[in-house]
Structure formats: structure tokens, C-alpha cells
Design a protein around this motif. Structure first.
Motif: not given
Length: 141
Positions: A68, A65, A47, A2, A71-74
Motif C-alpha cells: 500500500s 501493508r 510487487e 513512499q 502503490r501510494e495508497e496511503r
């Protein structure tokens, strides 16, 4: 993984905004080497730094977007490539995750809703059946 996607995205946004690394660093209050390390994926940006850079590049509404991904949320997809506009990537992600996509033709008018002007002329040639040239209209009066 990411981090490299975020780095490539920030680099392309800076270039798209027409800023050099030096001018972006000066405007954001950072060193040029910091921008270089962020854009080459050598260091994870904070951030607050991402927020500042996106505001500077004119993409402030897409902070969530990009964060995310940071943060490796997706998991990044093909729609997170630097060439895909951020405004379009959220829509493309939804379309990519869809299991069924329905389509419709807004230019075709059902026979019961047709009025004489729409019945006489199709929106474009060959899109629907030609109206009857003689006889009573297809609907009761």
C-alpha cells in the motif's frame, strides 16, 4: 517519498533477518545490485519482488501493508519508520487516526461485583480505597 520509506523498511527487515545483500539476492533469485538499488530507493521494486523479499525476511503476512505504501495508497506516518515492527504499525496507525481514546481500569472491581476475597485485597497498593475494617459489608446480603 513512499519509495524511500519502502526502501528503508526492506533494508531494515533484511538486516533484522540476518541476511547480507548477497545472500538475500541469491535466495530471491535477484542480482545483488538490484537489492542495493531497491534498498537505496534508486528504483521502485516490482510487487512480486516485494512479496518475495518479505517472505524471505519472515514478514509475509504484512505484504499488503508494504505494498500500500509502494502503490501510494496511503501517506506514510511515523509508525512506518524502519524501527517500528510491521506487526505493530497497523495498530499504531489506527491509534494515530483516532479522535477519542477511551481507557478503563480492568483491575478495579465495582462495589456491587466485589466478593469477600477481592474486597479484602487490592490488586496493587494504593490502587483503590481500602475495604472497611469494621461494620457490615458495603452490599446487602
Amino acid at each position: 517519498m513512499q519509495l524511500s520509506v519502502v526502501a528503508a523498511r526492506l533494508s531494515s527487515l533484511r538486516a533484522g533477518a540476518g541476511l547480507s545483500m548477497k545472500s538475500a539476492a541469491d535466495a530471491a533469485g535477484l542480482n545483488t545490485s538490484t537489492i542495493f538499488r531497491i534498498e537505496h530507493g534508486l528504483v521502485a521494486p516490482r510487487e512480486g519482488t516485494v512479496r518475495t523479499l518479505l517472505q524471505l525476511y519472515g514478514e509475509g503476512e504484512h505484504v499488503a501493508r508494504v505494498l500500500s505504501l509502494l502503490r501510494e495508497e496511503r501517506v506514510p506516518g511515523w509508525y512506518d519508520a524502519p524501527g517500528v515492527p510491521l506487526a505493530l504499525s497497523a495498530f499504531l496507525e489506527l491509534e494515530d487516526r483516532a479522535q477519542i481514546i477511551y481507557t478503563y481500569c480492568p483491575h478495579q472491581i465495582p462495589p456491587l461485583l466485589q466478593t469477600p476475597p477481592t474486597r479484602c485485597r487490592p490488586p496493587w497498593p494504593g490502587c483503590c480505597r481500602a475495604p472497611p475494617t469494621s461494620g457490615p459489608p458495603p452490599w446487602p446480603r
